[in-house]
Design a protein around this motif. Structure first.
Motif, PDB file in Angstrom:
ATOM      1  N   VAL A 134       0.016  -0.917   0.376  1.00  0.00           N
ATOM      2  CA  VAL A 134       0.270  -0.180   0.395  1.00  0.00           C
ATOM      3  C   VAL A 134       1.196   1.065   0.060  1.00  0.00           C
ATOM      4  CG1 VAL A 134      -2.223  -0.754   0.865  1.00  0.00           C
ATOM      5  CG2 VAL A 134      -0.351  -0.087   2.690  1.00  0.00           C
ATOM      6  N   LYS A 191       3.590   1.448   2.059  1.00  0.00           N
ATOM      7  CA  LYS A 191       4.403   2.311   3.647  1.00  0.00           C
ATOM      8  C   LYS A 191       5.766   2.849   3.703  1.00  0.00           C
ATOM      9  CE  LYS A 191       2.888  -2.350   5.100  1.00  0.00           C
ATOM     10  NZ  LYS A 191       2.356  -2.355   4.175  1.00  0.00           N
ATOM     11  N   SER A 192       6.355   1.701   3.097  1.00  0.00           N
ATOM     12  CA  SER A 192       7.965   2.423   2.912  1.00  0.00           C
ATOM     13  C   SER A 192       8.648   3.820   1.682  1.00  0.00           C
ATOM     14  CB  SER A 192       8.581   1.686   1.962  1.00  0.00           C
ATOM     15  OG  SER A 192       8.478  -0.264   2.403  1.00  0.00           O
ATOM     16  N   PRO A 215       8.343  -6.940  11.548  1.00  0.00           N
ATOM     17  CA  PRO A 215       9.169  -6.888  12.611  1.00  0.00           C
ATOM     18  C   PRO A 215      11.004  -6.598  12.065  1.00  0.00           C
ATOM     19  CG  PRO A 215       9.060  -8.923  11.411  1.00  0.00           C
ATOM     20  CD  PRO A 215       7.729  -7.485  10.752  1.00  0.00           C
ATOM     21  N   ARG A 258      12.818 -11.295  11.438  1.00  0.00           N
ATOM     22  CA  ARG A 258      12.233 -11.612  10.646  1.00  0.00           C
ATOM     23  C   ARG A 258      12.057 -12.658   9.821  1.00  0.00           C
ATOM     24  NH1 ARG A 258      10.224  -6.867   7.948  1.00  0.00           N
ATOM     25  NH2 ARG A 258      10.307  -6.894   5.531  1.00  0.00           N
ATOM     26  N   PHE A 273       4.143  -1.879  13.063  1.00  0.00           N
ATOM     27  CA  PHE A 273       3.913  -1.919  15.031  1.00  0.00           C
ATOM     28  C   PHE A 273       2.131  -3.443  15.214  1.00  0.00           C
ATOM     29  CE2 PHE A 273       3.573  -0.477  18.710  1.00  0.00           C
ATOM     30  CZ  PHE A 273       5.237  -0.835  19.649  1.00  0.00           C
ATOM     31  N   SER A 289      -0.445  -4.482  13.141  1.00  0.00           N
ATOM     32  CA  SER A 289      -0.009  -5.335  12.273  1.00  0.00           C
ATOM     33  C   SER A 289      -0.128  -6.478  12.617  1.00  0.00           C
ATOM     34  CB  SER A 289       1.531  -5.496  11.714  1.00  0.00           C
ATOM     35  OG  SER A 289       1.427  -4.384  10.781  1.00  0.00           O
ATOM     36  N   ALA A 347      -2.596   8.573  -6.767  1.00  0.00           N
ATOM     37  CA  ALA A 347      -1.969   9.395  -7.022  1.00  0.00           C
ATOM     38  C   ALA A 347      -1.245   9.080  -6.064  1.00  0.00           C
ATOM     39  CB  ALA A 347      -1.412  10.463  -7.971  1.00  0.00           C
TER      40      ALA A 347
HETATM   41  N1  T5A Z   1       3.783  -8.958   9.815  1.00  0.00           N
HETATM   42  C1  T5A Z   1       4.340  -8.223  10.138  1.00  0.00           C
HETATM   43  C2  T5A Z   1       2.639  -9.783  10.494  1.00  0.00           C
HETATM   44  O1  T5A Z   1       2.134 -10.940  10.628  1.00  0.00           O
HETATM   45  N2  T5A Z   1       3.009  -8.984  12.016  1.00  0.00           N
HETATM   46  C3  T5A Z   1       2.987  -8.322  12.573  1.00  0.00           C
HETATM   47  O2  T5A Z   1       2.996  -7.939  13.602  1.00  0.00           O
HETATM   48  C4  T5A Z   1       4.374  -7.467  11.947  1.00  0.00           C
HETATM   49  C5  T5A Z   1       5.217  -5.913  11.713  1.00  0.00           C
HETATM   50  C6  T5A Z   1       6.254  -8.304   6.158  1.00  0.00           C
HETATM   51  C7  T5A Z   1       5.223  -8.918   6.260  1.00  0.00           C
HETATM   52  O3  T5A Z   1       5.144  -9.182   8.410  1.00  0.00           O
HETATM   53  C8  T5A Z   1       3.869  -9.920   8.318  1.00  0.00           C
HETATM   54  C9  T5A Z   1       2.960  -8.972   7.633  1.00  0.00           C
HETATM   55  C10 T5A Z   1       3.348  -8.758   6.270  1.00  0.00           C
HETATM   56  O4  T5A Z   1       3.504  -9.119   5.706  1.00  0.00           O
HETATM   57  P1  T5A Z   1       6.517  -5.485   5.262  1.00  0.00           P
HETATM   58  O5  T5A Z   1       7.713  -5.827   4.853  1.00  0.00           O
HETATM   59  O6  T5A Z   1       6.332  -4.382   5.552  1.00  0.00           O
HETATM   60  O7  T5A Z   1       5.862  -6.545   5.850  1.00  0.00           O
HETATM   61  O8  T5A Z   1       6.043  -5.775   3.878  1.00  0.00           O
HETATM   62  P2  T5A Z   1       5.155  -5.675   3.135  1.00  0.00           P
HETATM   63  O9  T5A Z   1       3.370  -5.181   3.093  1.00  0.00           O
HETATM   64  O10 T5A Z   1       4.876  -6.811   1.980  1.00  0.00           O
HETATM   65  O11 T5A Z   1       5.476  -4.159   2.860  1.00  0.00           O
HETATM   66  P3  T5A Z   1       6.017  -4.138   0.976  1.00  0.00           P
HETATM   67  O12 T5A Z   1       7.218  -3.679   1.401  1.00  0.00           O
HETATM   68  O13 T5A Z   1       5.441  -5.277  -0.130  1.00  0.00           O
HETATM   69  O14 T5A Z   1       5.347  -2.753   0.066  1.00  0.00           O
HETATM   70  P4  T5A Z   1       4.788  -1.607   1.240  1.00  0.00           P
HETATM   71  O15 T5A Z   1       6.457  -0.908   1.994  1.00  0.00           O
HETATM   72  O16 T5A Z   1       3.744  -0.789   1.927  1.00  0.00           O
HETATM   73  O17 T5A Z   1       4.892  -0.500   0.020  1.00  0.00           O
HETATM   74  P5  T5A Z   1       6.421  -0.027  -0.988  1.00  0.00           P
HETATM   75  O18 T5A Z   1       6.368   1.767  -0.390  1.00  0.00           O
HETATM   76  O19 T5A Z   1       7.093  -0.894  -0.900  1.00  0.00           O
HETATM   77  O20 T5A Z   1       5.002   0.280  -2.606  1.00  0.00           O
HETATM   78  C11 T5A Z   1       5.460  -1.168  -3.620  1.00  0.00           C
HETATM   79  C12 T5A Z   1       4.838  -0.427  -4.906  1.00  0.00           C
HETATM   80  O21 T5A Z   1       4.265   0.731  -4.889  1.00  0.00           O
HETATM   81  C13 T5A Z   1       4.587   2.110  -5.653  1.00  0.00           C
HETATM   82  C14 T5A Z   1       5.961   2.101  -5.104  1.00  0.00           C
HETATM   83  O22 T5A Z   1       6.391   3.416  -5.734  1.00  0.00           O
HETATM   84  C15 T5A Z   1       6.521   0.436  -4.755  1.00  0.00           C
HETATM   85  O23 T5A Z   1       7.211   0.427  -6.051  1.00  0.00           O
HETATM   86  N3  T5A Z   1       3.214   2.686  -5.329  1.00  0.00           N
HETATM   87  C16 T5A Z   1       3.095   3.199  -5.976  1.00  0.00           C
HETATM   88  N4  T5A Z   1       2.663   3.556  -7.216  1.00  0.00           N
HETATM   89  C17 T5A Z   1       1.712   4.693  -7.158  1.00  0.00           C
HETATM   90  N5  T5A Z   1       0.614   5.059  -6.679  1.00  0.00           N
HETATM   91  C18 T5A Z   1       0.955   5.113  -5.147  1.00  0.00           C
HETATM   92  N6  T5A Z   1       0.240   5.898  -4.691  1.00  0.00           N
HETATM   93  C19 T5A Z   1       2.216   4.424  -4.645  1.00  0.00           C
HETATM   94  N7  T5A Z   1       2.784   4.361  -3.227  1.00  0.00           N
HETATM   95  C20 T5A Z   1       3.529   3.424  -3.888  1.00  0.00           C
END
Ligand code: T5A
Length: 216
Positions: A18, A20-21, A44, A54, A102, A105, A198
């Protein structure tokens, strides 16, 4: 704010992909431009020991199936280390701590997703974090298919393998999403952000809240 620390504790939550990073980096950059000291961290993880945990949690292929309770306890073990080694000290120094995921999640994934009793999660939460709660939580919300497509696109570009959570069925992620919705409707610390718009719109919304927090 009920905490005794002088810093601010901001968390970024939501389903897979979504943004976050991406948006935590934006928020850190914006706050630093305002002269704030910012620490970005994640769960984690966030310390050497917690990152080791993690790796076990995310590793897609183990020689045995990870029990749901094992998963829950590992999440909180990582959190105990992270809180005491990184988050609490930074808050005590007066820093802004921006954390990618945190305990919300845990409630969403292990509680709503896996179906573990919320009361057990609450007990562990109390044990590990006491009365420490985020000052504000950005909940980034987008349709599941959109988030997953974005996550997949980013992982493919980086050559990353699919992780253990990403192997789950759609019904699991639907329950996780419902969990986040329940949490957000029950507490005023959440700021719900439409992450399907966007990126400029998402970041405008985040900036508005950061301005409020900075002024408060
Ligand atoms: N978990 C974690 C649990 O089960 N219990 C817990 O207590 C905790 C803490 C790891 C996993 O651990 C689990 C949940 C998770 O499955 P994670 O590493 O944070 O967690 O993994 P993800 O949630 O999978 O994080 P991601 O890194 O995949 O997603 P992000 O950070 O939400 O998204 P991001 O910023 O990398 O964006 C993804 C892509 O989309 C684009 C970005 O450029 C990127 O390419 N993007 C957009 N494109 C167009 N329009 C927008 N508005 C955009 N926003 C982003």
């Amino acid at each position: 704010m009920s905490q005794t620390h002088s810093g601010r504790f901001i968390t970024f939550e939501g389903g897979e992909g979504v943004g976050k990073s991406t948006n935590i980096e934006f928020a850190a950059h914006w706050l630093r431009e305002q002269g704030q000291t910012v620490l970005i961290t994640r769960e984690p993880g966030g310390t050497v020991i917690a990152e080791t945990i993690r790796n076990q949690l995310l590793k897609a292929h183990h020689a045995e199936v990870m029990d749901d309770m094992t998963e829950l306890l590992l999440v909180f073990a990582a959190r105990a280390q992270h809180l005491n080694a990184v988050i609490r000290p930074a808050l005590a120094r007066g820093e802004w701590v921006l954390c990618d995921r945190f305990t919300d999640s845990t409630i969403a994934y292990q509680g709503y997703g896996r179906g573990l009793p919320l009361a057990h999660i609450e007990q562990l939460k109390q044990l590990v974090q006491g009365n420490l709660e985020p000052d504000c939580t950005f909940l980034l919300e987008a349709p599941l298919a959109l988030g997953m497509a974005r996550a997949r696109g980013r992982a493919d570009a980086a050559g990353d393998e699919i992780d253990r959570f990403e192997t789950e069925q759609i019904a699991f992620f639907e329950r996780v999403q419902q969990g986040f919705q329940q949490l957000a409707s029950a507490s005023t610390r959440f700021r719900r952000i439409d992450a399907s718009q966007a990126l400029a719109g998402v970041q405008h919304d985040i900036e508005c809240t950061l301005k409020e927090l900075l002024a408060s």
